[in-house]
Design an enzyme around this catalytic site. Structure first.
Site, PDB file in Angstrom:
ATOM      1  N   CYS A 267       0.338   3.212   3.623  1.00 11.38           N
ATOM      2  CA  CYS A 267       0.867   2.781   4.929  1.00 11.38           C
ATOM      3  C   CYS A 267       1.897   1.666   4.819  1.00 11.38           C
ATOM      4  CB  CYS A 267      -0.279   2.351   5.835  1.00 11.38           C
ATOM      5  SG  CYS A 267      -0.998   0.759   5.377  1.00 11.38           S
TER       6      CYS A 267
ATOM      7  N   CYS B 238      -7.165  -0.760   1.408  1.00  8.76           N
ATOM      8  CA  CYS B 238      -6.211  -1.300   2.364  1.00  8.76           C
ATOM      9  C   CYS B 238      -6.890  -1.495   3.720  1.00  8.76           C
ATOM     10  CB  CYS B 238      -5.039  -0.329   2.486  1.00  8.76           C
ATOM     11  SG  CYS B 238      -3.906  -0.724   3.824  1.00  8.76           S
TER      12      CYS B 238
ATOM     13  N   CYS C  38      -4.958   1.213   6.511  1.00  5.52           N
ATOM     14  CA  CYS C  38      -5.121   2.679   6.507  1.00  5.52           C
ATOM     15  C   CYS C  38      -6.410   3.106   5.808  1.00  5.52           C
ATOM     16  CB  CYS C  38      -3.913   3.351   5.854  1.00  5.52           C
ATOM     17  SG  CYS C  38      -3.806   3.127   4.077  1.00  5.52           S
TER      18      CYS C  38
ATOM     19  N   CYS D 203      -8.529  -4.985  -9.829  1.00  6.72           N
ATOM     20  CA  CYS D 203      -8.067  -3.973 -10.772  1.00  6.72           C
ATOM     21  C   CYS D 203      -7.547  -2.795  -9.942  1.00  6.72           C
ATOM     22  CB  CYS D 203      -9.262  -3.569 -11.634  1.00  6.72           C
ATOM     23  SG  CYS D 203      -8.826  -2.533 -13.014  1.00  6.72           S
TER      24      CYS D 203
ATOM     25  N   CYS E 238       0.859  -1.189   0.000  1.00  8.04           N
ATOM     26  CA  CYS E 238       0.000   0.000   0.000  1.00  8.04           C
ATOM     27  C   CYS E 238       0.893   1.237   0.000  1.00  8.04           C
ATOM     28  CB  CYS E 238      -0.880  -0.016   1.241  1.00  8.04           C
ATOM     29  SG  CYS E 238      -1.795   1.516   1.500  1.00  8.04           S
TER      30      CYS E 238
HETATM   31 ZN   LIG Z   1      -2.616   1.161   3.643  1.00  9.30          ZN
END
Ligand SMILES: [Zn+2]
Length: 164
Positions: free
Chosen positions: A85, A130, A133, A153, A82
């Site tokens: 984070c 995510c 976060c 996607c 991610c």
């Molecule tokens: Zn994250």
């Protein structure tokens, strides 16, 4: 009366600073156990951490232009994290070329993403983000390859690739 107030503040101020020193270490400890709370940042904090492009994707559920991300053609072995984070979200062995122009995966790392339904294009789509976060990553569709049949996607701007 005035004298009374002054006295009170004389007692209160040192008491507050004692309380602060007692409770501060406890707060730090609590946030290390609750990762979600740690990533509960304000708009301004996110803006200072991210590029304007990544902020638009991650925090405003934007979508990058198709074929604009270098990660679309990334074929090396590694992990896609991610960009908000740094939580690992996808492994390179689950990545495939969907032909859509966005990095696509047929599975995510277990527990790394969470989904919700959005109606931005009128037709309901399953948005995913995510799990740590809350940063928006992309949409998941049911037209992916075996064994899951899923197509995650993903916006390249929401990811950070880490070579194995
Ligand atoms: Zn994250």
């Amino acid at each position: 009366m005035n004298q009374f107030l002054t006295r009170r503040s004389f007692i209160l101020v040192p008491m507050m600073s004692i309380l602060k020193t007692i409770f501060k270490p406890m707060q730090v400890l609590a946030s290390s156990f609750n990762s979600k709370e740690e990533w509960n940042l304000s708009k301004e904090e996110w803006k200072s951490k991210l590029s304007p492009e990544s902020y638009y994707i991650l925090r405003e559920e934007g979508t990058e232009r198709a074929f604009s991300s270098k990660l679309n053609n990334e074929k090396r072995e590694g992990v896609f994290h991610c960009a908000g984070c740094n939580l690992p979200l996808f492994l390179s062995d689950k990545k495939y070329d969907s032909g859509t122009g966005w990095p696509s995966f047929w599975d995510s790392i277990e527990g790394a993403v969470e989904t919700k339904v959005d109606f931005k294009l009128i037709v309901p789509r399953t948005e995913y983000h995510c799990s740590r976060c809350g940063g928006h990553q992309g949409h998941v569709f049911n037209d992916g390859p075996a064994p899951t049949g899923k197509r995650y996607c993903n916006n390249g701007l929401a990811l950070r690739f880490v070579l194995n």
